[in-house]
Design an enzyme around this catalytic site. Structure first.
Site, PDB file in Angstrom:
ATOM      1  N   GLY A  28      14.808  18.075 -41.291  1.00 41.35           N
ATOM      2  CA  GLY A  28      14.862  16.652 -40.934  1.00 41.35           C
ATOM      3  C   GLY A  28      15.068  16.494 -39.436  1.00 41.35           C
ATOM      4  O   GLY A  28      15.858  17.223 -38.842  1.00 41.35           O
ATOM      5  N   ALA A  39      16.077  21.137 -22.480  1.00 44.66           N
ATOM      6  CA  ALA A  39      17.011  22.100 -21.889  1.00 44.66           C
ATOM      7  C   ALA A  39      16.494  23.530 -22.055  1.00 44.66           C
ATOM      8  O   ALA A  39      16.595  24.356 -21.139  1.00 44.66           O
ATOM      9  CB  ALA A  39      18.385  21.951 -22.548  1.00 44.66           C
ATOM     10  N   ARG A  89       9.597  20.476 -43.462  1.00 43.50           N
ATOM     11  CA  ARG A  89      10.290  21.446 -44.308  1.00 43.50           C
ATOM     12  C   ARG A  89       9.189  22.273 -44.956  1.00 43.50           C
ATOM     13  O   ARG A  89       8.497  21.795 -45.839  1.00 43.50           O
ATOM     14  CB  ARG A  89      11.130  20.731 -45.376  1.00 43.50           C
ATOM     15  CG  ARG A  89      12.266  19.906 -44.778  1.00 43.50           C
ATOM     16  CD  ARG A  89      13.185  19.356 -45.856  1.00 43.50           C
ATOM     17  NE  ARG A  89      14.327  18.676 -45.261  1.00 43.50           N
ATOM     18  CZ  ARG A  89      14.379  17.368 -45.045  1.00 43.50           C
ATOM     19  NH1 ARG A  89      13.381  16.586 -45.394  1.00 43.50           N
ATOM     20  NH2 ARG A  89      15.440  16.826 -44.476  1.00 43.50           N
ATOM     21  N   ASP A 120      20.586  23.657 -42.058  1.00 43.15           N
ATOM     22  CA  ASP A 120      20.860  24.630 -43.115  1.00 43.15           C
ATOM     23  C   ASP A 120      19.615  25.384 -43.625  1.00 43.15           C
ATOM     24  O   ASP A 120      19.527  26.609 -43.549  1.00 43.15           O
ATOM     25  CB  ASP A 120      21.512  23.793 -44.242  1.00 43.15           C
ATOM     26  CG  ASP A 120      21.991  24.608 -45.388  1.00 43.15           C
ATOM     27  OD1 ASP A 120      23.094  25.144 -45.288  1.00 43.15           O
ATOM     28  OD2 ASP A 120      21.258  24.706 -46.378  1.00 43.15           O
ATOM     29  N   THR A 143      20.784  18.527 -36.990  1.00 44.22           N
ATOM     30  CA  THR A 143      20.808  17.768 -38.253  1.00 44.22           C
ATOM     31  C   THR A 143      21.811  16.635 -38.107  1.00 44.22           C
ATOM     32  O   THR A 143      22.879  16.825 -37.505  1.00 44.22           O
ATOM     33  CB  THR A 143      21.203  18.653 -39.455  1.00 44.22           C
ATOM     34  OG1 THR A 143      21.544  17.786 -40.559  1.00 44.22           O
ATOM     35  CG2 THR A 143      22.393  19.549 -39.196  1.00 44.22           C
ATOM     36  N   ASP A 145      23.530  15.550 -40.434  1.00 41.14           N
ATOM     37  CA  ASP A 145      24.553  15.678 -41.488  1.00 41.14           C
ATOM     38  C   ASP A 145      25.854  16.355 -41.044  1.00 41.14           C
ATOM     39  O   ASP A 145      26.875  16.226 -41.708  1.00 41.14           O
ATOM     40  CB  ASP A 145      23.985  16.468 -42.678  1.00 41.14           C
ATOM     41  CG  ASP A 145      22.922  15.685 -43.429  1.00 41.14           C
ATOM     42  OD1 ASP A 145      22.844  14.463 -43.234  1.00 41.14           O
ATOM     43  OD2 ASP A 145      22.167  16.305 -44.203  1.00 41.14           O
ATOM     44  N   ASP A 147      26.671  19.359 -41.344  1.00 48.12           N
ATOM     45  CA  ASP A 147      27.161  20.225 -42.430  1.00 48.12           C
ATOM     46  C   ASP A 147      26.948  21.705 -42.147  1.00 48.12           C
ATOM     47  O   ASP A 147      26.571  22.469 -43.029  1.00 48.12           O
ATOM     48  CB  ASP A 147      26.500  19.824 -43.760  1.00 48.12           C
ATOM     49  CG  ASP A 147      24.977  19.905 -43.704  1.00 48.12           C
ATOM     50  OD1 ASP A 147      24.425  20.021 -42.595  1.00 48.12           O
ATOM     51  OD2 ASP A 147      24.338  19.849 -44.769  1.00 48.12           O
ATOM     52  N   ARG A 189      22.922  14.248 -48.256  1.00 45.17           N
ATOM     53  CA  ARG A 189      22.546  14.680 -49.606  1.00 45.17           C
ATOM     54  C   ARG A 189      23.642  15.542 -50.230  1.00 45.17           C
ATOM     55  O   ARG A 189      23.974  15.417 -51.380  1.00 45.17           O
ATOM     56  CB  ARG A 189      21.233  15.475 -49.515  1.00 45.17           C
ATOM     57  CG  ARG A 189      20.509  15.572 -50.803  1.00 45.17           C
ATOM     58  CD  ARG A 189      19.120  16.131 -50.668  1.00 45.17           C
ATOM     59  NE  ARG A 189      18.802  16.725 -49.385  1.00 45.17           N
ATOM     60  CZ  ARG A 189      17.614  16.667 -48.806  1.00 45.17           C
ATOM     61  NH1 ARG A 189      16.642  16.015 -49.379  1.00 45.17           N
ATOM     62  NH2 ARG A 189      17.392  17.276 -47.664  1.00 45.17           N
ATOM     63  N   GLY A 203      36.392   0.813 -40.287  1.00 41.55           N
ATOM     64  CA  GLY A 203      37.504   0.254 -41.059  1.00 41.55           C
ATOM     65  C   GLY A 203      37.097  -0.020 -42.498  1.00 41.55           C
ATOM     66  O   GLY A 203      37.551  -1.007 -43.099  1.00 41.55           O
ATOM     67  N   LYS A 230      42.546  -8.823 -49.401  1.00 35.23           N
ATOM     68  CA  LYS A 230      41.271  -9.278 -48.815  1.00 35.23           C
ATOM     69  C   LYS A 230      40.202  -9.584 -49.865  1.00 35.23           C
ATOM     70  O   LYS A 230      40.130  -8.898 -50.888  1.00 35.23           O
ATOM     71  CB  LYS A 230      40.713  -8.140 -47.963  1.00 35.23           C
ATOM     72  CG  LYS A 230      41.225  -8.073 -46.579  1.00 35.23           C
ATOM     73  CD  LYS A 230      40.847  -6.724 -46.048  1.00 35.23           C
ATOM     74  CE  LYS A 230      40.068  -6.765 -44.795  1.00 35.23           C
ATOM     75  NZ  LYS A 230      39.693  -5.417 -44.361  1.00 35.23           N
TER      76      LYS A 230
END
Ligand code: F6P
Length: 339
Positions: A28, A39, A89, A120, A143, A145, A147, A189, A203, A230
């Site tokens: 992604g 760079a 991918r 990943d 990514t 994510d 992760d 995901r 918040g 609230k």
């Protein structure tokens, strides 16, 4: 501010005699990939290393779809989202035939090293490739994510969370005007890191993430106190939550809480686009710079990251281990501040 970066600027450090490197963006896309490409190209050219960019990740390697990247080819891209190299991918790269073709392309161009900007799946692919074919490879974590293990921030995460915050702030205005509960779905995901960080920044009153299995139950139990305080609320849901994302959870809440006015909002791919933030551009530039230096210094199958303001090298094998537990302190902070 980044401190403590290793000084690898000495020209004699090209001990592995890199003359030509290949570069791909894979998986992604994420904002900041272009800053990283820039760079890498500028650092390599400063060391007289040629850079061939292959389009659409591993697909471009298989098909030999490439462009010679020069300093001018990466002008005016640092501020742009997406990736000028395009991305994919690649299913074909998971097969021995696909890998063989990719290797033929690398040999044909006499490539000495490969840099993969991706997440990943991209690093897992690089690792499998290295078991059969012989090319020195390093990675930059690209990514939204966040992760991956071995970096505090992946390229794209800061921009994506800022995009979420901007969107949720707007939703908050209308939620408050109508006394509504909004169930907002963010990307992720397998990981709730976008949800957690943006929830603290917005918040939000609750989050539902794949890493917490009993969060829906807790939310349902909170209903009583919600009615007393609230009237408008924001619930942030990671798309990978086991309860079915915002649509599944929103519909369930509508049934369980008929007295509340509930709306569902899915932020979707807007989180993957847009101009990278300042932090993103700087981190991506540092990682790109050190990716070239890492190849020159003989690193292989390692991801360049930034941990506690230091450049860190993590083997692909360890970088791709999924984070099962989120930082419990961050979870506690969210719980306390949203109560
Ligand atoms: O890997 C990044 C990511 O944005 C995930 O959070 C999300 O689940 C996925 O990509 C979406 O991928 P696609 O664009 O292929 O639908």
């Amino acid at each position: 501010m980044i401190i403590g970066l290793p000084n690898l600027t000495n020209k004699n450090m090209n001990v592995h005699n890199m003359k030509k490197i290949a570069l791909i963006t894979s998986g992604g896309d994420s904002p900041g990939m272009n800053a990283c490409i820039r760079a890498i190209v500028r650092t390599a050219r400063a060391e007289n290393i040629d850079v061939i960019g292959f389009y659409r990740g591993y697909e471009g390697l298989i098909d030999d779809d490439h462009i010679q990247l020069t300093k001018s080819k990466v002008s005016n891209i640092i501020h742009r989202g997406g990736t000028i190299l395009k991305t994919a991918r690649s299913k074909r790269f998971t097969t021995p035939e696909g890998m063989k073709k990719a290797n033929e392309t690398l040999e044909k161009h006499q490539i000495d090293g490969l840099i993969v900007i991706g997440g990943d799946g991209s690093f897992k692919g690089a690792l499998e490739f290295s078991k059969v074919h012989n090319i020195k490879t390093v990675g930059c974590p690209g990514t939204i994510d966040n992760d991956l293990i071995g970096t505090d921030f992946t390229i794209g995460y800061d921009t994506a969370t800022n995009t979420v915050v901007e969107a949720v702030d707007k939703i908050r205005d209308t939620a408050e005007s109508h006394d509504r509960i909004f169930v907002v779905e963010v990307m992720g995901r397998d990981a709730g890191l976008i949800a957690l960080r943006s929830a603290i920044a917005c918040g939000a009153e609750a989050i539902l993430i794949p890493e917490r299995k009993n969060d829906l139950q807790t939310l349902l139990e909170n209903k009583k106190s919600w009615r007393l305080t609230k009237k408008s609320r924001i619930i942030i849901v990671a798309e990978g939550d086991e309860n079915g994302g915002a649509v599944g959870i929103g519909n369930l809440l509508k049934k369980e809480w008929p007295e509340f006015d509930i709306r569902i909002s899915i932020l979707g791919h807007i989180q993957r686009g847009g101009n990278p933030t300042c932090m993103e551009r700087v981190n991506a530039s540092i990682m790109g710079y050190y990716a070239v230096k890492a190849l020159q210094n003989g690193h292989n199958n390692e991801m360049i990251g930034i941990v506690n303001k230091q450049v860190a090298y993590t083997h692909f094998r360890d970088a791709v281990k999924h984070i099962e537990d989120l930082n419990p302190e961050m979870m506690r902070i969210l719980d306390v501040l949203s109560s």
